[in-house]
Design a protein around this motif. Sequence first.
Motif, mmCIF file in Angstrom:
data_model
loop_
_atom_site.group_PDB
_atom_site.id
_atom_site.type_symbol
_atom_site.label_atom_id
_atom_site.label_comp_id
_atom_site.label_asym_id
_atom_site.label_seq_id
_atom_site.Cartn_x
_atom_site.Cartn_y
_atom_site.Cartn_z
ATOM 1 N N UNK A 49 0.823 -1.207 0.000
ATOM 2 C CA UNK A 49 0.000 0.000 0.000
ATOM 3 C C UNK A 49 0.860 1.261 0.000
ATOM 4 N N UNK A 50 1.977 1.223 0.735
ATOM 5 C CA UNK A 50 2.876 2.372 0.759
ATOM 6 C C UNK A 50 3.510 2.633 -0.592
ATOM 7 N N UNK A 51 3.893 1.567 -1.303
ATOM 8 C CA UNK A 51 4.473 1.732 -2.633
ATOM 9 C C UNK A 51 3.451 2.321 -3.608
ATOM 10 N N UNK A 52 2.214 1.839 -3.527
ATOM 11 C CA UNK A 52 1.151 2.383 -4.380
ATOM 12 C C UNK A 52 0.908 3.858 -4.040
ATOM 13 N N UNK A 53 0.895 4.181 -2.740
ATOM 14 C CA UNK A 53 0.668 5.568 -2.323
ATOM 15 C C UNK A 53 1.774 6.487 -2.834
ATOM 16 N N UNK A 54 3.016 6.009 -2.803
ATOM 17 C CA UNK A 54 4.136 6.815 -3.284
ATOM 18 C C UNK A 54 3.999 7.084 -4.787
ATOM 19 N N UNK A 55 3.402 6.139 -5.502
ATOM 20 C CA UNK A 55 3.225 6.284 -6.941
ATOM 21 C C UNK A 55 2.072 7.222 -7.298
ATOM 22 N N UNK A 56 0.940 7.097 -6.589
ATOM 23 C CA UNK A 56 -0.276 7.777 -7.049
ATOM 24 C C UNK A 56 -0.684 8.993 -6.222
ATOM 25 N N UNK A 93 6.493 2.074 -10.410
ATOM 26 C CA UNK A 93 5.648 0.971 -10.877
ATOM 27 C C UNK A 93 6.381 -0.361 -10.712
ATOM 28 N N UNK A 94 7.674 -0.363 -10.966
ATOM 29 C CA UNK A 94 8.478 -1.565 -10.739
ATOM 30 C C UNK A 94 8.447 -1.951 -9.258
ATOM 31 N N UNK A 95 8.527 -0.957 -8.379
ATOM 32 C CA UNK A 95 8.522 -1.218 -6.941
ATOM 33 C C UNK A 95 7.189 -1.810 -6.488
ATOM 34 N N UNK A 96 6.100 -1.334 -7.051
ATOM 35 C CA UNK A 96 4.790 -1.902 -6.719
ATOM 36 C C UNK A 96 4.752 -3.387 -7.092
ATOM 37 N N UNK A 97 5.323 -3.731 -8.247
ATOM 38 C CA UNK A 97 5.389 -5.139 -8.641
ATOM 39 C C UNK A 97 6.192 -5.974 -7.670
#
Length: 433
Positions: free
Chosen positions: A306-313, A387-391
């Motif tokens: 969730x943190x990785x997604x938050x950092x992206x969006x 996006x790579x980090x979210x994966x």
Amino acid sequence: MSKTPEHPFSAEIDAPGPAPRTKTRVVAAAGILAVVLIGLNLRAGISSASALFHDLQQVLGYGAWTAALLPSIPTLCFAVAGAGTSWLVRRVGVEKAIAVALFALTAGLALRAVPSVGMLLLGTVVSMSGLAVCNVAMPSFIREHYSDKTATMTGVYTITMSLGATMSAAVSVPLALQLDSPSLGLAAWAVLSVVTLAAFVPIALAAHRRRSVEPAAPISPWSLLKTRTGLLITAFFTIQAIAAYSIISWLPTILIAAGLEPAEAGLLLGLAQVVTVVGNVALLALAGRPGGLRRAFMVASVSYLLGAVALLVLPVSAAVVTSLLLGLGFGVFALVLVVISRSGGTTAEATAMSTLAQSVGYLLGTLGPFGMGLAHTLSGGWSVPLMMLVGVAAVQVVLAWLLTATRGDKDAAADEAPSTAPDLVPALSEIPA
């Protein structure tokens, strides 16, 4: 003469009266202090550099290749130097191996005081090699000396590690400004490692004076790759290393690019580490309950995702939320260290598992910070790297589920009573691939 039972750190003493017991308590206290101090050091040299990468590049003038390489050096050293730790521990013992590592850490941090790219790179390699040996040896140190308190002492160790990371991330930029040099701000953490080395020397000397025992037969770490548990622990350690070091290395830079001041970006990395301190306590407590091991792993892994997604969006104004989620996600490191500390049936097996997981994990973990830096350079922004980090974070969630499905969760409650409960991880030789 009656023989007083000794603490694992203390030399064997044949003497009447309370003196041996008093000495044992002193040495035991020194051992706990050493665990705390080592924990404070193990991420300070990394987080302090992360907070200063922007200023170091401005002052020293190095290019994009060096900028991508610097955050990758810690994980490369953890892999290469960590691979030799099992051999070093067999030759000199776990205590003296840690003492040698602390000396290398101190020397390397001091070298980074010289304001040149060469000394920055050399000092980073030397200091991170010292950290590599400590990383691998500490689970075995805890297993050997605190076998009835593995989760408790692992909690102390990882909490102080997070505190060291928090302190260094938050203080390094103001310290560098005060010293009018990012190089000196980076090297100032050698003072902490000197204090730690001084505190650990009595431990190493006491171990040297202990009555020698028959050395255990060497165990090849690489043979553990033939076991299901060895594969899963190594795979999980690898993916969490990629995830964690990508954020530790690049979060301040990402936030600065989004519009934050360097000091504020460093504080947000520090906030993530503060959350890790609190999160470690909660996650280890959860893991100690029946059925809690899987829940603890999943809470930490999903939080990181969730943190990785938050950092992206999310916009940079929501960076506090991102830091909170990522900080809780970092807590999975404490959980996997407990698994490693209890792996196998002996300290030698735990050392072999630690060597395998950390050498392979950190070698492949280098792909995280290096890959993010390279992707940023090639794409001209942070969207593709994130996006790579979210994966990567999604893969960690899957591996967390698989790892905790290989054993009964009830084993996680065995911390305070190892004589009546099975190890968290069964003997590795008994688990077929």
